[in-house]
Scaffold this motif. Structure first.
Motif, PDB file in Angstrom:
ATOM      1  N   UNK A  58     -12.245   8.318  41.879  1.00 34.49           N
ATOM      2  CA  UNK A  58     -11.133   8.340  40.938  1.00 34.49           C
ATOM      3  C   UNK A  58     -11.435   7.375  39.796  1.00 34.49           C
ATOM      4  N   UNK A  59     -11.239   7.857  38.587  1.00 33.21           N
ATOM      5  CA  UNK A  59     -11.399   6.992  37.415  1.00 33.21           C
ATOM      6  C   UNK A  59     -10.015   6.496  37.022  1.00 33.21           C
ATOM      7  N   UNK A  60      -9.685   5.313  37.494  1.00 31.28           N
ATOM      8  CA  UNK A  60      -8.348   4.746  37.306  1.00 31.28           C
ATOM      9  C   UNK A  60      -7.993   4.603  35.833  1.00 31.28           C
TER      10      UNK A  60
END
Length: 94
Positions: A58-60
Motif C-alpha cells: 500500500x502506498x500510504x
C-alpha cells in the motif's frame, strides 16, 4: 646420553628439503566454477521474492492524497470517474 646433535640437524635439513620439493611440484591450474541455468533462474526468483517482500503493498501517500481529493464534492465528475475506470481496466488487462 646424546653423542651427536649434528645428525639431528642434518635429518631436519633433509626433511625441509623434501617439503620444498613437494610444494614446487604442485600444478598451477586456474580454478573455475560453472552455474547451471536452473541455479541462475532460482537465484533470480529468490532475488525477486526478496524485493517483493520488502516493497509495501500500500502506498500510504497516494491513499492520503486521494482521500483529500474525494472530500471535495467538485472533484468527482464524470471525466474523473471515467479516467479512473479506464486506468483500472487497463491495470487488470481488460
Amino acid at each position: 646420553m646424546i653423542n651427536s646433535v649434528n645428525n639431528v640437524t642434518q635429518v631436519n635439513n633433509l626433511q625441509n628439503l623434501r617439503k620444498t620439493e613437494n610444494t614446487s611440484k604442485v600444478s598451477r591450474e586456474a580454478d573455475s566454477i560453472s552455474v547451471s541455468a536452473e541455479a541462475k533462474e532460482m537465484a533470480e526468483i529468490y532475488y525477486m521474492d526478496q524485493v517483493a517482500k520488502e516493497t509495501p503493498d500500500v502506498r500510504a501517500d497516494k491513499i492520503a492524497e486521494i482521500k483529500e481529493k474525494i472530500k471535495d464534492p467538485n472533484y468527482l465528475s464524470d471525466s474523473v470517474i471515467k479516467s479512473a475506470a479506464d486506468k483500472f481496466l487497463t491495470a487488470i488487462g481488460l
